[in-house]
Structures are given as C-alpha cells and as structure tokens.
Write an enzyme that holds these catalytic residues in place. Structure first.
Site, PDB file in Angstrom:
ATOM      1  CB  ILE A 160       9.030  15.948 -21.680  1.00 51.68           C
ATOM      2  CG1 ILE A 160       8.489  16.657 -22.932  1.00 51.68           C
ATOM      3  CG2 ILE A 160      10.251  15.100 -22.038  1.00 51.68           C
ATOM      4  CD1 ILE A 160       9.415  17.711 -23.527  1.00 51.68           C
ATOM      5  CB  ALA A 240      15.192  20.333 -19.532  1.00 53.38           C
ATOM      6  NE  ARG A 241      15.161  25.444 -24.307  1.00 51.54           N
ATOM      7  CZ  ARG A 241      14.561  24.533 -25.079  1.00 51.54           C
ATOM      8  NH1 ARG A 241      14.958  23.277 -25.075  1.00 51.54           N
ATOM      9  NH2 ARG A 241      13.578  24.884 -25.891  1.00 51.54           N
ATOM     10  CD  GLU A 270      21.787  23.867 -27.000  1.00 55.98           C
ATOM     11  OE1 GLU A 270      21.160  24.036 -28.056  1.00 55.98           O
ATOM     12  OE2 GLU A 270      21.335  23.225 -26.037  1.00 55.98           O
ATOM     13  CG  HIS A 288      18.974  20.968 -28.512  1.00 55.74           C
ATOM     14  ND1 HIS A 288      18.921  22.230 -28.002  1.00 55.74           N
ATOM     15  CD2 HIS A 288      17.729  20.447 -28.296  1.00 55.74           C
ATOM     16  CE1 HIS A 288      17.708  22.481 -27.507  1.00 55.74           C
ATOM     17  NE2 HIS A 288      16.964  21.389 -27.676  1.00 55.74           N
TER      18      HIS A 288
HETATM   19  C1  GLV Z   1      13.377  21.859 -28.169  1.00 57.83           C
HETATM   20  O1  GLV Z   1      14.343  21.932 -27.481  1.00 57.83           O
HETATM   21  C2  GLV Z   1      12.092  22.352 -27.810  1.00 57.83           C
HETATM   22  O2  GLV Z   1      11.945  23.101 -26.819  1.00 57.83           O
HETATM   23  O3  GLV Z   1      11.131  22.024 -28.516  1.00 57.83           O
END
Ligand code: GLV
Length: 327
Positions: A160, A240-241, A270, A288
């Site tokens: 990504i 990302a996270r 979240e 998200h």
């Molecule tokens: C979404 O956040 C994923 O990890 O696919």
C-alpha cells in the site's frame, strides 16, 4: 459437511462462493452489520471448521477453543490481522489467512483523499458550507498548503505504501521511505524515492503517510517525541492502524500548530476517538474507510472464502499468515 461460521454480515459474493462450494447448510452467518457480541460469538462458533472473521472481532485462544478441535482455519477479511492472536492459532495448528493485494489500490486512493483534504482544508470548508456560514470567496479564507513539489515520507513501504507513492508522480514530489527491506534501485527510481531512516523521514518530510502493520515495534511509533522532530507545519496521514499513532499526542501537536493538519482513517480504540482529536478542526477524520469500495469489499470477501475453500478441500490456501501450520 463442514461448518463455516461468518462472524458478521459481509458482501454477498463471499457467501455465495462458500455456498456454491459446500452448500447453504454449511454456512452460518451472524447476519448483522455490527460487531458480534463476544458471548454470542463464543456460543455460535462451536463446532466450526472455519471462521470467516472481521476486524471487529478479536479471535484469540478462547474463541478457537470455543470452536473446538474441528477448527482448521480463520480467514480474516482484511489485510491486517492484529485482531487475531496468531501465536494462539499456530499453537493449535489453526491456519490464519488474510486478504492482501485486492485492497492495495483502493486504500492508497483513500490515503490520497485524506492527504489532499488535510492539506487543502476540505473538511473544514465543508463544515462551514453546511453550517450556512460561508460568506463567499475571500482572499484570506481557508488557506491550506500545496502538495505539488513537496516531500512525501512513506513510513513502511509495503504494497500500500508503494501504491501511495506511485500516485505522487503527478505531483512532482520528492519521496523518502522507511522499510524493513530496501526497495530495488529500479523501483526506487520509478517512484523517485529515497531510502531513509526514521529520523531523516521525520526531519525532512512535509507530509508523512503511515503504511506499516501494527506490531509491538510500531505501536506508538508516532508520539510526542516524533511530532517534536517533524517539520513545523508538517501533515500526518494514517490509513494503517490506529495504535501506530498516540492519538492524545497527535491532538496536542495539532492543537499547538506543531503539525498543520492530519488525515486519519484509523484509531486507537475504534469506534472511539480521543475527544481532543475530535476537537481539532485541522484533522480530517474518516471512519476506517480504507478498503471501502463495492468492488474491493467484494474481492476481499471472495478472497477470504477462497482461502477457506482451499483449506477445507485439502489444498494450499493462497494467503497463509502462519504457513508453518501447513508444513
Ligand atoms: C483493513 O483495515 C484491512 O486491514 O484490510
């Protein structure tokens, strides 16, 4: 007849693929568009050969034990799998799979949507318009910062991160990136990207976009110390996270003007968002949405289904996270 438990409602394409393979009676879906309550999950998962899992459900040893001896695979409908206790699975000989590749371009698009919105204050502008508070064009109104010609820092250049970097080519940007493994010189020159350590990325980037997975190493990789070392007025993007960023520290840096803006899609807890971050006008906050297009969510669902089908048919699933259990 295998039993496949789907922890919440998912795109129909995934269910259809499973029912075509094993028959409708094999597939049990908790058919609600909200997180599956833990008690219910622990009860309904019993006897499953496969769990089709979603990020909102934590799948750990307790859930695997509740499923019982029959459990062979947990297929996560996501590329990230921090909701799954992988060591617990490996210990029990349960395969974990994810859905890489199919969401790469879609998530990179969202990173750019946030990047442009944050730099050009689109969220703030929309709030003014919708509040009927816009007084017409003004020479001093909502001045943002240019993207064109700036330095973009990619923190964690996996699939990504690279797709996000590729999109910068029309913006004549200089690119820095961190990675566990340096990219080949061909890819570096195609992306106009330079390998950098974290210190240099922080010091020289005008915009930093986070693309690393969440691990013990990356948890709070961006906190008060990092914001203090970033360029004055830099912009932070996170698709990302959430826990990679210390949300309270981010809010403080945005409030103080240390950072000009942020574009955030993921959060530490979240769906809760730190109230100080909610109060920052200069943060663009998305719920998200990284992979949320119709086509990509359908591909994620069919990829998770394909992993289950392969495993239950005794073939090698395409996306193993802990392949050692297959050996
Ligand atoms: C979404 O956040 C994923 O990890 O696919």
């Amino acid at each position: 007849m295998p039993r496949i438990y789907v922890t919440r409602a998912v795109p129909e394409a995934g269910i259809q693929r499973l029912t075509e393979a094993f028959g409708a009676e094999s597939v049990c879906v908790w058919n609600h568009d909200r997180p599956n309550p833990r008690e219910n999950l622990l009860k309904e998962v019993k006897g499953a050969d496969a769990i089709f899992a979603i990020l909102t459900e934590r799948i750990d040893g307790e859930v695997m034990d509740a499923a019982g001896e029959s459990l062979r695979i947990v297929a996560n409908m996501a590329v990230g799998y921090d909701n799954i206790a992988v060591p617990d699975a490996t210990q029990r000989g349960v395969l974990i799979t994810n859905t890489p590749d199919v969401l790469t371009e879609t998530t990179a698009d969202l990173a750019w949507a946030l990047l442009l919105s944050a730099c050009r204050r689109v969220g703030e502008g929309e709030r003014i318009v919708r509040a009927n508070a816009w007084k017409g064009w003004g020479p001093l109104q909502l001045m943002g910062t240019d993207v064109y010609g700036k330095t973009l820092g990619i923190f964690g250049v996996g699939r990504i991160g690279q797709a996000t970097a590729r999109r910068a080519s029309g913006f004549n940007m200089r690119m820095l990136y961190t990675a566990r493994n340096r990219l080949s010189t061909e890819i570096e020159s195609a992306l106009n990207a330079e390998f950098a350590d974290k210190d240099r990325l922080l010091a020289e980037s005008d915009i930093i976009s986070i693309h690393c997975p969440l691990t013990d190493e990356t948890r709070h990789a961006f906190g008060a110390a990092e914001f203090a070392r970033m360029r004055e007025g830099a912009v932070l993007i996170n698709t990302a996270r959430g826990p990679v960023v210390d949300e309270a520290a981010l809010a403080a840096a945005l409030k103080a003007g240390r950072l000009r803006a942020a574009g955030i899609d993921v959060y530490e807890r979240e769906p809760e968002i730190h109230p100080d971050l909610m109060a920052c006008e200069n943060a663009v906050l998305a719920p998200h949405l990284g992979s949320a297009t119709e086509a990509t969510r359908a591909r994620m669902a069919t990829t998770a289904a394909d992993n289950i089908i392969a495993m239950l048919r005794g073939e090698r699933p395409p996306n193993p996270v802990n392949p050692e259990v297959l050996e």
